[in-house]
Write a protein that holds these residues in place. Structure first.
Motif, short mmCIF file in Angstrom:
data_model
loop_
_atom_site.label_atom_id
_atom_site.label_comp_id
_atom_site.label_asym_id
_atom_site.label_seq_id
_atom_site.Cartn_x
_atom_site.Cartn_y
_atom_site.Cartn_z
N UNK A 1 0.80 -1.22 0.00
CA UNK A 1 0.00 0.00 0.00
C UNK A 1 0.83 1.28 0.00
N UNK A 2 2.15 1.13 0.24
CA UNK A 2 2.97 2.33 0.37
C UNK A 2 2.89 3.18 -0.90
N UNK A 3 2.82 2.51 -2.04
CA UNK A 3 2.72 3.21 -3.33
C UNK A 3 1.53 4.17 -3.33
N UNK A 4 0.40 3.67 -2.82
CA UNK A 4 -0.82 4.48 -2.77
C UNK A 4 -0.68 5.61 -1.74
N UNK A 5 -0.11 5.28 -0.58
CA UNK A 5 0.10 6.31 0.45
C UNK A 5 0.97 7.43 -0.12
N UNK A 6 2.02 7.04 -0.84
CA UNK A 6 2.94 8.04 -1.39
C UNK A 6 2.21 8.94 -2.37
N UNK A 7 1.36 8.34 -3.21
CA UNK A 7 0.60 9.17 -4.16
C UNK A 7 -0.34 10.12 -3.41
N UNK A 8 -1.03 9.60 -2.41
CA UNK A 8 -1.97 10.44 -1.66
C UNK A 8 -1.26 11.62 -0.99
N UNK A 9 -0.03 11.35 -0.53
CA UNK A 9 0.72 12.39 0.18
C UNK A 9 1.41 13.35 -0.79
N UNK A 10 1.45 13.01 -2.08
CA UNK A 10 2.16 13.84 -3.06
C UNK A 10 1.27 14.99 -3.55
N UNK A 11 1.88 16.03 -4.12
CA UNK A 11 1.08 17.14 -4.65
C UNK A 11 0.10 16.66 -5.75
N UNK B 1 -1.98 14.38 -5.85
CA UNK B 1 -3.32 14.00 -5.39
C UNK B 1 -4.14 15.25 -5.05
N UNK B 2 -3.47 16.35 -4.78
CA UNK B 2 -4.17 17.57 -4.41
C UNK B 2 -4.86 17.47 -3.06
N UNK B 3 -4.50 16.47 -2.27
CA UNK B 3 -5.20 16.21 -1.01
C UNK B 3 -4.36 16.65 0.18
N UNK B 4 -5.00 17.28 1.15
CA UNK B 4 -4.32 17.68 2.37
C UNK B 4 -4.63 16.66 3.46
N UNK B 5 -3.61 15.85 3.74
CA UNK B 5 -3.75 14.79 4.74
C UNK B 5 -4.20 15.31 6.09
N UNK B 6 -3.81 16.53 6.40
CA UNK B 6 -4.08 17.07 7.73
C UNK B 6 -5.38 17.86 7.79
N UNK B 7 -6.02 18.03 6.64
CA UNK B 7 -7.29 18.76 6.62
C UNK B 7 -8.46 17.83 6.94
N UNK C 1 -11.04 17.35 4.73
CA UNK C 1 -11.66 16.83 3.50
C UNK C 1 -11.26 15.37 3.26
N UNK C 2 -12.19 14.57 2.74
CA UNK C 2 -11.86 13.18 2.44
C UNK C 2 -10.91 13.09 1.26
N UNK C 3 -10.16 11.97 1.15
CA UNK C 3 -9.25 11.82 0.01
C UNK C 3 -10.04 11.72 -1.30
N UNK C 4 -9.41 12.13 -2.40
CA UNK C 4 -10.09 12.15 -3.70
C UNK C 4 -10.18 10.75 -4.30
N UNK C 5 -11.05 10.58 -5.31
CA UNK C 5 -11.05 9.33 -6.06
C UNK C 5 -9.67 9.11 -6.69
N UNK C 6 -9.32 7.85 -6.91
CA UNK C 6 -8.00 7.55 -7.47
C UNK C 6 -8.06 7.57 -9.00
N UNK C 7 -7.10 8.24 -9.63
CA UNK C 7 -7.04 8.17 -11.09
C UNK C 7 -6.72 6.75 -11.55
N UNK C 8 -7.10 6.49 -12.81
CA UNK C 8 -6.92 5.15 -13.37
C UNK C 8 -5.50 4.60 -13.20
N UNK C 9 -4.51 5.48 -13.43
CA UNK C 9 -3.14 4.94 -13.41
C UNK C 9 -2.71 4.58 -11.98
N UNK C 10 -3.28 5.24 -10.99
CA UNK C 10 -2.93 4.89 -9.60
C UNK C 10 -3.63 3.58 -9.20
N UNK C 11 -4.86 3.40 -9.68
CA UNK C 11 -5.56 2.13 -9.47
C UNK C 11 -4.75 1.00 -10.11
#
Ligand SMILES: Nc1ncnc2c1ncn2[C@@H]1O[C@H](COP(=O)(O)OP(=O)(O)OP(=O)(O)O)[C@@H](O)[C@H]1O
Ligand SMILES: [Mg+2]
Length: 311
Positions: A261-271, A273-279, A281-291
């Motif tokens: 799962x680290x691959x996915x965690x890394x993507x979520x934490x990267x710019x 994903x556009x997601x703020x882990x500390x905010x 808001x829920x995480x965004x849907x995953x793009x096809x290539x990340x799936x």
């Protein structure tokens, strides 16, 4: 509080009573009183169950767990009875079902670590300890520890962090003898898993087990606490419950090549994903290539470990 981005709706199946919806598995009881665990394609990260599923993940976890139970059978009994799909269940349950002995679960996440990384690395850099256990100087991200360590945690509700606990706290919760047994079994099973994985080109950096006891063990009178042997439950040594690294590219001092799962965690934490882990808001849907990237890693871990192609 984090949790499900979209609340899953468990299937209704005649003869099955729905008991619980976990982050990944749906639990039912059949008419024989057995536990029917159905692994979904859901994936969780950072205490969230993501809004996008990973195709085949439930079948990969189920098949891999079954394979590991066979490899571990002489070390510890496990909860698996069969993988038969109950009559009347949806066709897509095929390959995702484990009919299990219902256990009284011990409220401890039994974590074994053989390598330093993640939260362990953060603590080591600060205090030169991991979960309070002193370690020698000079270790880096990905270093093998002098010997594997048992770092138990308490199980959190969906959306909460698991919390590391001391060995004394484990003993307080489950008794001194059981605590010692959990530690010994966790390290024994980790050791076996690590050696098997290493032979197949994978480093098993760390992993989590759950144990339970048969609710009514032979010889235990009515009303007595479960007294049977410890039984290995849940899923074992999967990319959800473990950190797997590619052995051929292992080099301490930098993050390793993950098959988990680290691959996915890394993507979520990267710019990206556009997601703020500390905010909030829920995480965004995953793009096809990340799936696809996540699925590829899960199937590759399965292929490397078992030597069988994923179909
Ligand atoms: N043999 C068993 N008897 C009873 N419970 C079991 C057994 N094996 C596994 N479990 C429980 O089944 C659940 C599996 O579901 P899943 O892995 O989705 O849950 P989780 O997200 O890890 O935790 P939670 O259920 O708290 O959300 C866990 O709560 C686990 O402790
Ligand atoms: Mg689980």
């Amino acid at each position: 509080m984090p949790g499900f981005v979209e609340t899953p709706q468990p299937a209704r199946v005649p003869g099955l009573e729905h008991l619980h919806t976990g982050k990944v598995r749906d639990l039912y009881r059949n008419e024989a009183g057995e536990l029917v665990m159905v692994a979904s394609d859901r994936i969780s990260a950072y205490d969230w169950v993501l809004p996008t599923e990973i195709p085949d993940k439930g079948r990969i976890l189920t098949r891999l767990t079954q394979w590991w139970f066979d490899q571990l059978a002489d070390l510890v009994p496990n909860h698996l009875i069969s993988t038969e799909v109950p009559d009347g269940a949806p066709a897509d349950w095929e390959g995702r079902v484990m009919v299990c002995r219902p256990l009284e679960m011990l409220p401890i996440e039994c974590v074994a670590r053989g390598y330093l990384t993640g939260s362990g690395l953060v603590e080591y850099r600060r205090d030169r300890t991991v979960c309070g256990l002193a370690l020698p100087p000079g270790l880096e991200d990905g270093s093998e520890l002098p010997a594997p360590i048992f770092t138990p945690a308490t199980k959190a509700e969906v959306g909460d962090h698991d919390e590391n606990v001391t060995h004394e706290e484990v003993a307080r919760r489950v008794g001194v003898e059981t605590a010692a047994e959990l530690r010994q079994l966790t390290l024994a099973v980790y050791g076996r898993g690590r050696d098997i994985a290493r032979d197949r080109g994978i480093i098993l950096a760390d992993t989590k087990f759950e144990f339970g006891r048969e609710a009514t063990a032979p010889g235990s009178g009515e009303g007595e606490a479960a007294a049977g042997p410890l039984v290995l439950a849940d899923e074992v040594l999967t990319p959800d419950s473990s950190r797997f690294w590619l052995k051929s590219e292992w080099a301490p001092g930098r993050p390793q090549q993950p098959f988990d799962k680290q691959y996915l965690r890394d993507w979520l934490a990267s710019p990206a994903s556009g997601w703020d882990r500390d905010g909030d808001a829920p995480p965004p849907p995953l793009p096809e290539e990340v799936v696809a990237g996540t699925r590829d890693r899960y199937t590759e871990a399965y292929r490397l470990l078992t030597g069988l192609a994923w179909d």
